[in-house]
Scaffold this active site. Structure first.
Site, PDB file in Angstrom:
ATOM      1  N   ARG A  27       0.815  -1.212   0.000  1.00  0.00           N
ATOM      2  CA  ARG A  27       0.000   0.000   0.000  1.00  0.00           C
ATOM      3  C   ARG A  27       0.851   1.265   0.000  1.00  0.00           C
ATOM      4  NH1 ARG A  27      -5.261  -1.028   2.019  1.00  0.00           N
ATOM      5  NH2 ARG A  27      -5.342   1.064   2.876  1.00  0.00           N
ATOM      6  N   ASN A  98      -5.463   5.567  11.011  1.00  0.00           N
ATOM      7  CA  ASN A  98      -5.474   5.949   9.590  1.00  0.00           C
ATOM      8  C   ASN A  98      -6.479   7.069   9.448  1.00  0.00           C
ATOM      9  OD1 ASN A  98      -3.811   3.814   9.143  1.00  0.00           O
ATOM     10  ND2 ASN A  98      -5.288   2.574   8.006  1.00  0.00           N
TER      11      ASN A  98
END
Ligand code: G6P
Length: 606
Positions: A27, A98
Protein backbone atom coordinates in the site's frame (compact mmCIF):
# COMPACT_ATOMS: atom_id res chain seq x y z
CA UNK A 1 -1.05 4.31 2.47
CA UNK A 2 -1.33 3.70 6.21
CA UNK A 3 -2.16 0.17 7.31
CA UNK A 4 -3.50 -1.29 10.55
CA UNK A 5 -3.17 -4.79 12.02
CA UNK A 6 -4.35 -5.93 15.44
CA UNK A 7 -4.29 -9.42 16.94
CA UNK A 8 -5.58 -10.74 20.24
CA UNK A 9 -5.33 -14.36 21.29
CA UNK A 10 -2.07 -15.67 19.81
CA UNK A 11 0.52 -17.05 22.18
CA UNK A 12 2.94 -14.35 21.09
CA UNK A 13 1.67 -11.83 18.56
CA UNK A 14 4.92 -10.12 17.59
CA UNK A 15 5.86 -12.27 14.60
CA UNK A 16 2.30 -12.36 13.27
CA UNK A 17 1.89 -8.60 13.58
CA UNK A 18 5.09 -8.07 11.58
CA UNK A 19 3.91 -10.62 9.02
CA UNK A 20 0.59 -8.74 8.79
CA UNK A 21 2.46 -5.48 8.19
CA UNK A 22 4.40 -7.16 5.40
CA UNK A 23 1.17 -8.01 3.64
CA UNK A 24 0.29 -4.32 3.76
CA UNK A 25 3.62 -3.17 2.36
CA UNK A 26 2.21 -2.87 -1.12
CA UNK A 27 0.00 0.00 0.00
CA UNK A 28 3.03 2.28 0.31
CA UNK A 29 4.44 3.56 3.62
CA UNK A 30 7.44 5.29 5.11
CA UNK A 31 7.64 3.98 8.69
CA UNK A 32 6.20 1.20 10.83
CA UNK A 33 5.67 0.17 14.41
CA UNK A 34 4.12 -2.28 16.87
CA UNK A 35 2.59 -2.00 20.34
CA UNK A 36 2.57 -5.16 22.43
CA UNK A 37 0.49 -5.33 25.61
CA UNK A 38 2.77 -6.54 28.43
CA UNK A 39 2.18 -7.05 32.13
CA UNK A 40 1.50 -3.48 33.17
CA UNK A 41 2.54 -1.46 30.22
CA UNK A 42 2.24 -1.32 26.48
CA UNK A 43 5.61 -1.65 24.79
CA UNK A 44 5.86 0.44 21.63
CA UNK A 45 8.64 -0.08 19.09
CA UNK A 46 8.75 1.90 15.87
CA UNK A 47 11.13 2.78 13.12
CA UNK A 48 11.41 4.91 10.02
CA UNK A 49 11.82 3.03 6.76
CA UNK A 50 10.71 -0.44 5.76
CA UNK A 51 9.48 -3.45 7.75
CA UNK A 52 13.02 -4.87 7.59
CA UNK A 53 14.24 -1.76 9.39
CA UNK A 54 11.62 -2.26 12.09
CA UNK A 55 12.54 -5.93 12.44
CA UNK A 56 16.16 -4.98 13.02
CA UNK A 57 15.28 -2.88 16.07
CA UNK A 58 12.67 -5.19 17.62
CA UNK A 59 13.97 -6.64 20.92
CA UNK A 60 12.56 -10.07 20.10
CA UNK A 61 13.64 -11.71 23.33
CA UNK A 62 11.98 -9.10 25.49
CA UNK A 63 8.77 -8.79 23.51
CA UNK A 64 6.10 -11.22 24.58
CA UNK A 65 2.38 -10.69 24.57
CA UNK A 66 -0.81 -12.21 23.26
CA UNK A 67 -2.38 -8.92 22.23
CA UNK A 68 -0.99 -6.11 20.10
CA UNK A 69 -1.49 -3.61 17.33
CA UNK A 70 0.75 -2.53 14.47
CA UNK A 71 0.87 0.11 11.77
CA UNK A 72 2.50 1.20 8.55
CA UNK A 73 2.46 4.98 8.18
CA UNK A 74 2.35 7.16 5.08
CA UNK A 75 3.15 10.69 6.18
CA UNK A 76 0.47 13.38 6.06
CA UNK A 77 1.05 15.54 9.16
CA UNK A 78 4.73 15.55 10.07
CA UNK A 79 7.66 14.11 8.13
CA UNK A 80 8.45 10.39 7.94
CA UNK A 81 10.40 9.70 11.14
CA UNK A 82 10.59 7.31 14.06
CA UNK A 83 8.82 9.76 16.38
CA UNK A 84 5.98 10.37 13.96
CA UNK A 85 5.50 6.66 13.28
CA UNK A 86 2.57 4.87 14.97
CA UNK A 87 1.61 3.47 17.44
CA UNK A 88 1.32 6.60 19.56
CA UNK A 89 1.06 6.11 23.28
CA UNK A 90 -0.10 7.94 26.34
CA UNK A 91 0.40 6.26 29.70
CA UNK A 92 -0.48 2.59 29.35
CA UNK A 93 -2.53 3.17 26.20
CA UNK A 94 -1.48 2.92 22.55
CA UNK A 95 -3.31 3.74 19.35
CA UNK A 96 -2.77 3.38 15.61
CA UNK A 97 -4.71 5.66 13.30
CA UNK A 98 -5.47 5.95 9.59
CA UNK A 99 -7.11 9.17 8.44
CA UNK A 100 -6.82 12.79 9.52
CA UNK A 101 -7.90 14.46 12.76
CA UNK A 102 -8.95 17.87 11.48
CA UNK A 103 -9.39 19.59 14.84
CA UNK A 104 -6.18 18.21 16.32
CA UNK A 105 -4.69 21.63 17.05
CA UNK A 106 -7.59 22.63 19.29
CA UNK A 107 -7.64 19.22 21.00
CA UNK A 108 -3.87 19.31 21.51
CA UNK A 109 -3.95 22.74 23.17
CA UNK A 110 -6.66 21.53 25.53
CA UNK A 111 -4.81 18.30 26.39
CA UNK A 112 -1.48 20.05 26.86
CA UNK A 113 -3.26 22.34 29.29
CA UNK A 114 -4.17 19.22 31.24
CA UNK A 115 -0.55 18.09 31.37
CA UNK A 116 -0.35 15.70 28.41
CA UNK A 117 3.08 15.67 26.85
CA UNK A 118 3.17 15.44 23.04
CA UNK A 119 6.18 13.85 21.37
CA UNK A 120 5.38 13.83 17.65
CA UNK A 121 4.31 16.27 14.94
CA UNK A 122 1.31 14.15 13.97
CA UNK A 123 -2.40 14.76 14.24
CA UNK A 124 -2.80 11.11 15.28
CA UNK A 125 -0.99 11.42 18.60
CA UNK A 126 -3.83 13.54 19.90
CA UNK A 127 -6.04 10.43 19.85
CA UNK A 128 -3.80 8.60 22.33
CA UNK A 129 -3.96 11.45 24.84
CA UNK A 130 -7.61 12.15 24.22
CA UNK A 131 -8.68 8.55 24.79
CA UNK A 132 -6.51 8.23 27.88
CA UNK A 133 -7.99 11.46 29.16
CA UNK A 134 -11.44 9.87 28.97
CA UNK A 135 -10.32 6.52 30.40
CA UNK A 136 -11.72 5.33 33.69
CA UNK A 137 -11.33 1.59 33.43
CA UNK A 138 -13.31 0.75 30.29
CA UNK A 139 -11.58 1.21 26.94
CA UNK A 140 -14.63 1.19 24.65
CA UNK A 141 -16.35 3.85 26.77
CA UNK A 142 -13.23 6.02 26.65
CA UNK A 143 -13.03 5.59 22.86
CA UNK A 144 -16.70 6.49 22.47
CA UNK A 145 -16.33 9.63 24.58
CA UNK A 146 -13.15 10.66 22.78
CA UNK A 147 -14.49 10.14 19.28
CA UNK A 148 -17.43 12.43 19.99
CA UNK A 149 -14.83 15.21 20.27
CA UNK A 150 -12.99 14.34 17.06
CA UNK A 151 -13.58 15.98 13.69
CA UNK A 152 -12.12 14.25 10.67
CA UNK A 153 -11.64 10.70 9.52
CA UNK A 154 -10.33 7.65 11.27
CA UNK A 155 -9.80 3.96 11.33
CA UNK A 156 -8.25 3.21 14.72
CA UNK A 157 -7.11 0.34 16.90
CA UNK A 158 -6.53 0.97 20.60
CA UNK A 159 -5.11 -1.11 23.45
CA UNK A 160 -4.64 -0.43 27.18
CA UNK A 161 -2.49 -2.45 29.58
CA UNK A 162 -5.27 -2.54 32.21
CA UNK A 163 -7.46 -4.56 29.82
CA UNK A 164 -4.65 -6.69 28.44
CA UNK A 165 -6.49 -8.89 25.91
CA UNK A 166 -8.79 -6.23 24.48
CA UNK A 167 -8.52 -4.29 21.22
CA UNK A 168 -11.03 -1.55 20.42
CA UNK A 169 -11.48 -0.49 16.80
CA UNK A 170 -13.54 2.32 15.32
CA UNK A 171 -14.15 3.62 11.86
CA UNK A 172 -15.19 6.84 10.19
CA UNK A 173 -14.07 7.36 6.61
CA UNK A 174 -11.11 4.97 6.72
CA UNK A 175 -11.55 1.24 6.14
CA UNK A 176 -11.46 -1.24 9.00
CA UNK A 177 -12.49 -4.86 9.18
CA UNK A 178 -12.58 -7.61 11.74
CA UNK A 179 -11.22 -11.11 11.19
CA UNK A 180 -13.13 -13.66 13.21
CA UNK A 181 -10.92 -16.53 14.31
CA UNK A 182 -11.00 -19.48 16.62
CA UNK A 183 -9.62 -18.46 20.01
CA UNK A 184 -8.14 -15.33 18.43
CA UNK A 185 -9.60 -12.29 16.69
CA UNK A 186 -8.12 -9.74 14.32
CA UNK A 187 -8.51 -6.17 13.21
CA UNK A 188 -7.11 -4.75 9.97
CA UNK A 189 -7.48 -1.99 7.44
CA UNK A 190 -7.07 -4.48 4.59
CA UNK A 191 -8.04 -8.13 4.46
CA UNK A 192 -4.60 -9.07 3.06
CA UNK A 193 -3.10 -8.46 6.51
CA UNK A 194 -5.06 -11.21 8.24
CA UNK A 195 -5.83 -13.72 5.50
CA UNK A 196 -3.19 -16.10 6.75
CA UNK A 197 -5.29 -16.54 9.93
CA UNK A 198 -8.93 -16.37 8.94
CA UNK A 199 -11.29 -15.94 6.01
CA UNK A 200 -14.28 -14.90 8.13
CA UNK A 201 -14.56 -11.15 7.94
CA UNK A 202 -16.83 -8.38 9.22
CA UNK A 203 -16.57 -5.04 7.40
CA UNK A 204 -17.22 -2.11 9.70
CA UNK A 205 -19.23 0.85 8.41
CA UNK A 206 -18.72 4.49 9.29
CA UNK A 207 -19.78 5.27 12.85
CA UNK A 208 -19.22 1.70 13.98
CA UNK A 209 -16.87 0.29 16.58
CA UNK A 210 -15.73 -3.13 17.63
CA UNK A 211 -14.41 -4.66 20.83
CA UNK A 212 -12.22 -7.73 20.36
CA UNK A 213 -11.05 -10.24 22.90
CA UNK A 214 -9.70 -13.69 21.99
CA UNK A 215 -13.18 -15.18 22.48
CA UNK A 216 -15.57 -12.37 21.51
CA UNK A 217 -16.30 -9.83 18.84
CA UNK A 218 -18.82 -7.15 19.82
CA UNK A 219 -19.86 -4.60 17.24
CA UNK A 220 -21.54 -1.37 18.29
CA UNK A 221 -21.86 2.25 17.31
CA UNK A 222 -20.26 5.24 18.97
CA UNK A 223 -23.45 5.71 21.01
CA UNK A 224 -22.84 2.29 22.57
CA UNK A 225 -25.77 0.61 20.84
CA UNK A 226 -24.98 -2.92 19.75
CA UNK A 227 -24.98 -3.40 15.96
CA UNK A 228 -25.48 -6.79 14.35
CA UNK A 229 -23.09 -7.41 11.49
CA UNK A 230 -22.89 -10.12 8.87
CA UNK A 231 -19.79 -12.32 8.69
CA UNK A 232 -18.53 -12.65 5.12
CA UNK A 233 -16.27 -15.33 3.71
CA UNK A 234 -13.20 -14.39 1.68
CA UNK A 235 -13.04 -16.74 -1.28
CA UNK A 236 -9.74 -15.87 -2.97
CA UNK A 237 -6.39 -17.44 -2.10
CA UNK A 238 -3.38 -16.10 -0.31
CA UNK A 239 -1.35 -17.27 -3.31
CA UNK A 240 -3.01 -14.62 -5.38
CA UNK A 241 -1.27 -11.98 -3.32
CA UNK A 242 2.15 -13.58 -3.65
CA UNK A 243 4.63 -13.01 -6.46
CA UNK A 244 4.42 -16.43 -8.10
CA UNK A 245 7.99 -16.48 -9.43
CA UNK A 246 7.99 -12.97 -10.88
CA UNK A 247 10.59 -10.49 -9.62
CA UNK A 248 7.90 -7.88 -8.95
CA UNK A 249 4.16 -7.82 -8.35
CA UNK A 250 3.80 -5.30 -11.15
CA UNK A 251 5.29 -7.68 -13.73
CA UNK A 252 3.18 -10.54 -12.42
CA UNK A 253 0.09 -8.38 -12.70
CA UNK A 254 0.97 -7.23 -16.24
CA UNK A 255 1.38 -10.86 -17.29
CA UNK A 256 -1.87 -11.91 -15.60
CA UNK A 257 -3.91 -9.72 -17.94
CA UNK A 258 -4.96 -12.40 -20.45
CA UNK A 259 -6.60 -14.14 -17.50
CA UNK A 260 -7.88 -11.10 -15.61
CA UNK A 261 -9.54 -9.57 -18.66
CA UNK A 262 -11.18 -12.94 -19.29
CA UNK A 263 -12.31 -13.06 -15.65
CA UNK A 264 -13.87 -9.62 -16.06
CA UNK A 265 -16.18 -10.62 -18.90
CA UNK A 266 -16.60 -14.33 -18.24
CA UNK A 267 -20.22 -15.27 -17.49
CA UNK A 268 -21.39 -11.77 -18.40
CA UNK A 269 -21.58 -11.94 -22.18
CA UNK A 270 -24.51 -13.17 -24.26
CA UNK A 271 -22.89 -14.05 -27.62
CA UNK A 272 -26.21 -15.05 -29.27
CA UNK A 273 -27.88 -11.71 -28.74
CA UNK A 274 -24.79 -9.51 -28.83
CA UNK A 275 -25.71 -8.35 -25.35
CA UNK A 276 -24.41 -8.58 -21.80
CA UNK A 277 -25.81 -9.45 -18.41
CA UNK A 278 -24.37 -7.80 -15.32
CA UNK A 279 -25.83 -9.38 -12.20
CA UNK A 280 -24.95 -6.42 -9.99
CA UNK A 281 -26.92 -3.93 -12.08
CA UNK A 282 -30.50 -4.34 -11.12
CA UNK A 283 -31.97 -1.79 -13.50
CA UNK A 284 -34.89 -2.56 -15.77
CA UNK A 285 -34.68 -1.81 -19.49
CA UNK A 286 -36.96 1.14 -18.84
CA UNK A 287 -34.60 2.48 -16.17
CA UNK A 288 -31.62 1.96 -18.46
CA UNK A 289 -33.39 3.92 -21.17
CA UNK A 290 -34.21 6.73 -18.76
CA UNK A 291 -30.50 7.50 -18.34
CA UNK A 292 -29.86 10.78 -20.12
CA UNK A 293 -26.32 11.56 -19.02
CA UNK A 294 -23.43 9.78 -17.35
CA UNK A 295 -20.85 11.30 -15.02
CA UNK A 296 -17.76 9.19 -14.43
CA UNK A 297 -15.91 9.91 -11.19
CA UNK A 298 -12.45 8.53 -10.41
CA UNK A 299 -8.80 9.32 -9.65
CA UNK A 300 -5.47 8.30 -11.18
CA UNK A 301 -5.43 5.29 -13.45
CA UNK A 302 -9.13 4.70 -12.81
CA UNK A 303 -9.78 8.20 -14.18
CA UNK A 304 -7.96 7.21 -17.37
CA UNK A 305 -10.19 4.15 -17.64
CA UNK A 306 -13.10 6.57 -17.26
CA UNK A 307 -11.81 8.61 -20.20
CA UNK A 308 -11.78 5.47 -22.33
CA UNK A 309 -15.34 4.90 -21.14
CA UNK A 310 -16.33 8.37 -22.31
CA UNK A 311 -15.22 7.61 -25.88
CA UNK A 312 -16.97 4.25 -25.88
CA UNK A 313 -20.24 5.27 -24.26
CA UNK A 314 -20.65 8.37 -26.40
CA UNK A 315 -19.72 6.73 -29.67
CA UNK A 316 -21.50 3.41 -29.31
CA UNK A 317 -24.25 4.00 -26.74
CA UNK A 318 -24.85 7.65 -27.71
CA UNK A 319 -25.12 8.86 -24.11
CA UNK A 320 -23.42 12.15 -23.17
CA UNK A 321 -20.60 11.48 -20.73
CA UNK A 322 -18.43 13.68 -18.53
CA UNK A 323 -15.38 12.36 -16.74
CA UNK A 324 -14.52 14.15 -13.51
CA UNK A 325 -11.58 14.05 -11.14
CA UNK A 326 -13.25 13.01 -7.89
CA UNK A 327 -11.31 15.64 -5.92
CA UNK A 328 -12.71 18.40 -8.14
CA UNK A 329 -16.22 17.05 -8.40
CA UNK A 330 -16.76 16.87 -4.67
CA UNK A 331 -16.02 20.54 -4.08
CA UNK A 332 -17.85 21.99 -7.07
CA UNK A 333 -21.55 22.37 -7.17
CA UNK A 334 -22.16 19.71 -9.81
CA UNK A 335 -25.38 19.82 -11.78
CA UNK A 336 -27.21 16.55 -11.33
CA UNK A 337 -30.48 16.44 -13.25
CA UNK A 338 -33.05 13.66 -13.28
CA UNK A 339 -31.69 10.89 -15.50
CA UNK A 340 -28.06 11.41 -14.41
CA UNK A 341 -26.16 8.22 -13.74
CA UNK A 342 -22.87 8.34 -11.90
CA UNK A 343 -20.22 5.68 -12.58
CA UNK A 344 -17.68 5.57 -9.76
CA UNK A 345 -14.50 3.76 -10.75
CA UNK A 346 -12.00 2.70 -8.10
CA UNK A 347 -9.71 -0.30 -7.93
CA UNK A 348 -9.46 -0.19 -4.13
CA UNK A 349 -12.98 1.06 -3.53
CA UNK A 350 -11.49 3.15 -0.71
CA UNK A 351 -10.02 6.25 -2.38
CA UNK A 352 -11.35 8.98 -0.12
CA UNK A 353 -11.90 11.62 -2.80
CA UNK A 354 -13.79 9.14 -4.96
CA UNK A 355 -15.86 7.95 -2.04
CA UNK A 356 -16.79 11.48 -0.98
CA UNK A 357 -17.55 12.50 -4.57
CA UNK A 358 -19.83 9.48 -4.85
CA UNK A 359 -21.60 10.44 -1.63
CA UNK A 360 -22.04 13.97 -2.98
CA UNK A 361 -23.51 12.63 -6.22
CA UNK A 362 -25.92 10.46 -4.21
CA UNK A 363 -26.95 13.36 -2.01
CA UNK A 364 -27.83 15.26 -5.17
CA UNK A 365 -30.01 12.48 -6.41
CA UNK A 366 -27.82 10.64 -8.90
CA UNK A 367 -28.05 6.89 -9.20
CA UNK A 368 -24.57 5.47 -8.60
CA UNK A 369 -22.96 2.37 -10.09
CA UNK A 370 -19.68 1.45 -8.40
CA UNK A 371 -17.02 -0.25 -10.52
CA UNK A 372 -14.54 -1.66 -8.01
CA UNK A 373 -12.07 -4.48 -7.60
CA UNK A 374 -11.92 -4.99 -3.85
CA UNK A 375 -14.92 -6.98 -2.72
CA UNK A 376 -16.67 -5.48 0.29
CA UNK A 377 -14.87 -2.14 -0.10
CA UNK A 378 -16.66 1.00 1.01
CA UNK A 379 -17.51 2.21 -2.50
CA UNK A 380 -18.80 -1.25 -3.40
CA UNK A 381 -21.04 -1.22 -0.36
CA UNK A 382 -22.28 2.35 -0.59
CA UNK A 383 -23.06 2.53 -4.31
CA UNK A 384 -26.65 1.85 -5.38
CA UNK A 385 -25.50 -1.10 -7.41
CA UNK A 386 -22.22 -2.18 -8.85
CA UNK A 387 -19.95 -4.33 -10.93
CA UNK A 388 -16.85 -6.00 -9.61
CA UNK A 389 -14.04 -6.06 -12.12
CA UNK A 390 -12.74 -9.42 -10.81
CA UNK A 391 -9.08 -8.62 -11.49
CA UNK A 392 -8.00 -10.27 -8.23
CA UNK A 393 -5.79 -8.54 -5.66
CA UNK A 394 -3.60 -5.87 -7.20
CA UNK A 395 -0.48 -5.32 -5.10
CA UNK A 396 1.82 -3.21 -7.30
CA UNK A 397 1.17 0.43 -6.49
CA UNK A 398 1.14 1.31 -10.18
CA UNK A 399 -2.16 -0.07 -11.43
CA UNK A 400 -2.05 -2.33 -14.50
CA UNK A 401 -4.44 -5.26 -14.53
CA UNK A 402 -7.12 -3.26 -12.75
CA UNK A 403 -7.01 -0.75 -15.62
CA UNK A 404 -7.63 -3.33 -18.35
CA UNK A 405 -10.37 -4.91 -16.28
CA UNK A 406 -12.02 -1.52 -15.68
CA UNK A 407 -11.92 -0.89 -19.43
CA UNK A 408 -13.42 -4.33 -20.02
CA UNK A 409 -16.32 -3.49 -17.71
CA UNK A 410 -16.81 -0.18 -19.51
CA UNK A 411 -16.98 -2.09 -22.79
CA UNK A 412 -19.65 -4.33 -21.27
CA UNK A 413 -21.56 -1.31 -19.98
CA UNK A 414 -21.33 0.27 -23.46
CA UNK A 415 -22.94 -2.86 -24.87
CA UNK A 416 -25.56 -2.89 -22.11
CA UNK A 417 -26.59 0.72 -22.71
CA UNK A 418 -25.97 0.61 -26.46
CA UNK A 419 -28.04 -2.49 -27.16
CA UNK A 420 -31.02 -0.78 -25.51
CA UNK A 421 -30.53 2.19 -27.80
CA UNK A 422 -28.95 2.35 -31.24
CA UNK A 423 -26.43 -0.47 -31.25
CA UNK A 424 -27.60 -3.28 -33.53
CA UNK A 425 -27.36 -6.99 -32.79
CA UNK A 426 -24.67 -7.57 -35.44
CA UNK A 427 -22.18 -5.10 -34.00
CA UNK A 428 -23.03 -6.39 -30.51
CA UNK A 429 -22.27 -9.97 -31.61
CA UNK A 430 -19.12 -8.96 -33.42
CA UNK A 431 -17.85 -7.04 -30.38
CA UNK A 432 -18.43 -10.02 -28.11
CA UNK A 433 -16.75 -12.44 -30.52
CA UNK A 434 -13.77 -10.13 -30.72
CA UNK A 435 -13.71 -9.58 -26.95
CA UNK A 436 -13.34 -13.33 -26.54
CA UNK A 437 -10.21 -13.18 -28.71
CA UNK A 438 -8.66 -10.36 -26.70
CA UNK A 439 -6.96 -12.50 -23.99
CA UNK A 440 -4.95 -14.32 -26.71
CA UNK A 441 -4.11 -11.05 -28.36
CA UNK A 442 -2.91 -9.57 -25.05
CA UNK A 443 -0.67 -12.62 -24.78
CA UNK A 444 0.76 -11.86 -28.23
CA UNK A 445 1.74 -8.39 -27.03
CA UNK A 446 3.24 -9.81 -23.82
CA UNK A 447 5.31 -12.17 -25.96
CA UNK A 448 7.21 -9.12 -27.23
CA UNK A 449 8.43 -8.22 -23.76
CA UNK A 450 12.11 -8.83 -24.60
CA UNK A 451 11.92 -6.40 -27.52
CA UNK A 452 10.17 -3.83 -25.32
CA UNK A 453 12.87 -4.21 -22.69
CA UNK A 454 15.49 -3.52 -25.40
CA UNK A 455 13.72 -0.23 -26.21
CA UNK A 456 13.67 0.65 -22.50
CA UNK A 457 17.46 0.08 -22.40
CA UNK A 458 17.94 2.78 -25.02
CA UNK A 459 15.90 5.47 -23.25
CA UNK A 460 16.10 4.54 -19.57
CA UNK A 461 18.51 7.34 -18.71
CA UNK A 462 16.56 10.09 -20.50
CA UNK A 463 14.83 12.73 -18.39
CA UNK A 464 11.65 13.31 -20.39
CA UNK A 465 9.22 11.41 -22.54
CA UNK A 466 6.14 12.40 -24.50
CA UNK A 467 3.19 10.10 -25.22
CA UNK A 468 0.78 10.85 -28.06
CA UNK A 469 -2.48 9.23 -29.05
CA UNK A 470 -5.78 10.15 -30.67
CA UNK A 471 -9.36 9.13 -30.03
CA UNK A 472 -9.64 6.17 -27.74
CA UNK A 473 -5.84 5.99 -27.59
CA UNK A 474 -5.52 9.48 -26.11
CA UNK A 475 -6.35 8.19 -22.59
CA UNK A 476 -3.85 5.40 -23.25
CA UNK A 477 -1.18 8.04 -23.93
CA UNK A 478 -2.07 9.61 -20.55
CA UNK A 479 -1.91 6.23 -18.85
CA UNK A 480 1.44 5.35 -20.50
CA UNK A 481 2.91 8.65 -19.28
CA UNK A 482 1.50 8.13 -15.78
CA UNK A 483 2.99 4.63 -15.56
CA UNK A 484 6.43 5.92 -16.54
CA UNK A 485 6.48 8.82 -14.10
CA UNK A 486 5.03 6.79 -11.22
CA UNK A 487 7.72 4.15 -11.15
CA UNK A 488 10.76 5.46 -13.04
CA UNK A 489 10.50 9.13 -11.93
CA UNK A 490 11.08 10.27 -15.50
CA UNK A 491 9.00 13.30 -16.35
CA UNK A 492 6.39 12.22 -18.88
CA UNK A 493 3.38 13.88 -20.46
CA UNK A 494 0.49 12.45 -22.42
CA UNK A 495 -1.16 14.54 -25.13
CA UNK A 496 -3.77 14.21 -27.84
CA UNK A 497 -1.40 13.92 -30.82
CA UNK A 498 -2.74 16.96 -32.69
CA UNK A 499 -2.48 19.14 -29.60
CA UNK A 500 1.28 18.61 -29.62
CA UNK A 501 1.79 21.56 -31.92
CA UNK A 502 0.25 23.88 -29.33
CA UNK A 503 3.09 23.46 -26.88
CA UNK A 504 5.02 20.21 -26.45
CA UNK A 505 6.45 20.43 -29.94
CA UNK A 506 8.77 23.09 -28.54
CA UNK A 507 10.42 20.37 -26.46
CA UNK A 508 11.16 18.02 -29.31
CA UNK A 509 14.81 17.52 -30.15
CA UNK A 510 17.06 14.47 -30.65
CA UNK A 511 16.91 13.80 -26.90
CA UNK A 512 13.15 13.56 -26.67
CA UNK A 513 11.65 10.07 -26.97
CA UNK A 514 8.06 10.26 -28.22
CA UNK A 515 5.79 7.25 -27.85
CA UNK A 516 3.08 7.42 -30.49
CA UNK A 517 0.08 5.11 -30.38
CA UNK A 518 -0.84 4.91 -34.03
CA UNK A 519 -3.08 1.93 -34.52
CA UNK A 520 -5.09 1.46 -37.71
CA UNK A 521 -8.36 3.27 -37.14
CA UNK A 522 -10.15 6.35 -38.33
CA UNK A 523 -7.45 8.67 -37.02
CA UNK A 524 -4.56 6.79 -38.67
CA UNK A 525 -4.02 9.31 -41.48
CA UNK A 526 -3.98 12.18 -39.03
CA UNK A 527 -1.56 10.61 -36.63
CA UNK A 528 0.74 9.74 -39.51
CA UNK A 529 1.07 13.49 -40.00
CA UNK A 530 1.87 13.97 -36.30
CA UNK A 531 4.62 11.35 -36.56
CA UNK A 532 6.17 13.30 -39.42
CA UNK A 533 6.05 16.48 -37.33
CA UNK A 534 8.09 14.75 -34.62
CA UNK A 535 10.47 13.24 -37.13
CA UNK A 536 11.09 16.60 -38.79
CA UNK A 537 12.40 17.84 -35.43
CA UNK A 538 14.56 14.74 -34.92
CA UNK A 539 12.56 13.43 -31.98
CA UNK A 540 12.99 9.72 -31.35
CA UNK A 541 9.82 7.87 -32.26
CA UNK A 542 8.63 4.71 -30.52
CA UNK A 543 5.46 3.62 -32.31
CA UNK A 544 2.76 1.27 -31.22
CA UNK A 545 1.22 0.15 -34.52
CA UNK A 546 -1.20 -2.47 -35.78
CA UNK A 547 0.41 -5.64 -37.15
CA UNK A 548 1.20 -5.31 -40.84
CA UNK A 549 1.62 -1.54 -40.72
CA UNK A 550 4.54 -0.36 -42.80
CA UNK A 551 4.07 3.39 -43.24
CA UNK A 552 4.35 4.62 -39.66
CA UNK A 553 6.78 1.81 -38.90
CA UNK A 554 9.09 3.16 -41.62
CA UNK A 555 9.11 6.60 -40.05
CA UNK A 556 9.80 5.30 -36.52
CA UNK A 557 12.99 4.54 -34.62
CA UNK A 558 11.36 1.62 -32.78
CA UNK A 559 8.17 -0.28 -33.47
CA UNK A 560 5.94 -2.36 -31.22
CA UNK A 561 3.04 -4.13 -32.88
CA UNK A 562 -0.34 -5.06 -31.50
CA UNK A 563 -2.79 -7.43 -33.21
CA UNK A 564 -5.62 -5.98 -35.26
CA UNK A 565 -8.88 -5.53 -33.36
CA UNK A 566 -12.05 -3.43 -33.30
CA UNK A 567 -11.58 0.23 -32.41
CA UNK A 568 -13.67 -0.21 -29.25
CA UNK A 569 -11.31 -2.87 -27.94
CA UNK A 570 -7.98 -1.31 -28.98
CA UNK A 571 -7.15 0.18 -25.54
CA UNK A 572 -7.01 -3.32 -24.07
CA UNK A 573 -4.06 -4.03 -26.35
CA UNK A 574 -2.38 -0.66 -26.84
CA UNK A 575 -1.85 -0.08 -23.11
CA UNK A 576 0.11 -3.33 -22.61
CA UNK A 577 3.39 -2.27 -24.29
CA UNK A 578 3.29 1.02 -22.39
CA UNK A 579 2.99 -0.82 -19.07
CA UNK A 580 5.96 -2.99 -20.01
CA UNK A 581 7.99 -0.01 -21.21
CA UNK A 582 7.48 1.75 -17.88
CA UNK A 583 8.21 -1.40 -15.92
CA UNK A 584 11.50 -2.20 -17.68
CA UNK A 585 12.62 1.43 -17.57
CA UNK A 586 12.16 1.50 -13.78
CA UNK A 587 13.94 -1.85 -13.36
CA UNK A 588 16.89 -0.69 -15.47
CA UNK A 589 17.10 2.49 -13.38
CA UNK A 590 17.11 0.38 -10.23
CA UNK A 591 13.92 1.85 -8.79
CA UNK A 592 11.57 0.18 -6.32
CA UNK A 593 8.92 -0.82 -8.83
CA UNK A 594 6.25 -2.14 -6.49
CA UNK A 595 6.54 0.63 -3.92
CA UNK A 596 7.46 3.82 -5.71
CA UNK A 597 8.48 6.72 -3.52
CA UNK A 598 5.70 8.95 -2.14
CA UNK A 599 2.92 6.94 -3.75
CA UNK A 600 0.30 4.82 -2.05
CA UNK A 601 -1.89 2.05 -3.34
CA UNK A 602 -5.08 3.29 -1.76
CA UNK A 603 -5.21 6.99 -1.00
CA UNK A 604 -7.52 7.16 1.99
CA UNK A 605 -6.81 10.79 2.81
CA UNK A 606 -7.88 13.89 0.93
C1 G6P B 1 -3.42 5.88 -6.17
C2 G6P B 1 -2.73 4.70 -6.84
C3 G6P B 1 -3.11 4.66 -8.31
C4 G6P B 1 -4.62 4.63 -8.47
C5 G6P B 1 -5.28 5.80 -7.74
C6 G6P B 1 -6.79 5.62 -7.67
O1 G6P B 1 -2.87 7.06 -6.64
O2 G6P B 1 -1.34 4.80 -6.71
O3 G6P B 1 -2.55 3.51 -8.93
O4 G6P B 1 -4.95 4.69 -9.83
O5 G6P B 1 -4.83 5.86 -6.39
O6 G6P B 1 -7.07 4.49 -6.90
P1 G6P B 1 -8.39 3.64 -6.95
O7 G6P B 1 -8.18 2.54 -5.95
O8 G6P B 1 -9.50 4.57 -6.57
O9 G6P B 1 -8.56 3.13 -8.33
Amino acid sequence: MCGIVGITGHENVVTDLVEGLRRLEYRGYDSAGVAIVQTDSVRVIKQQGKINDLERVLPWDELHGSCGIAHTRWATHGKPSKLNAHPHSSGALAVVHNGIVENYTALKVRLEGKGHLFRSETDSEVLAHLILDQYDGNLETAVQRALKLVEGTYGIAVVHADEPDKIVGARRGSPLLVGVGDGANYLASDVAAIMGHTRQVIYLDDGEMVVLTPQDVTTMNVDNQEVTKEIQEITWDLERIQKGGYPHYMLKEIFEQPQTVLDSFRGRILPESGDVKLGGIQLTDRELLAIKRIIIIACGTSWHAGLVGEYLLEEYARIPVEVEYASEFRYRSPVIEPGTLCLTISQSGETLDTLEAMREAKRRGAKVIGITNVVGSTIARESDCGVYIHAGPEIGVASTKAFTSQVTILILLTLLFGRRRHLGIEIGKRTIEELQRIPDKIQQVLDQSAAIRAIAEVYAQHSNCLYLGRGVNFPIALEGALKLKEISYIHADGYPAAEMKHGPIALIDPNMPVVVISTRDSSYEKIRGNVQEVKARQGKIISVVTEGDTEIAAASDHVITIPETMNMLTPLLSVIPLQLLAYYTAVIRGENVDQPRNLAKAVTVE
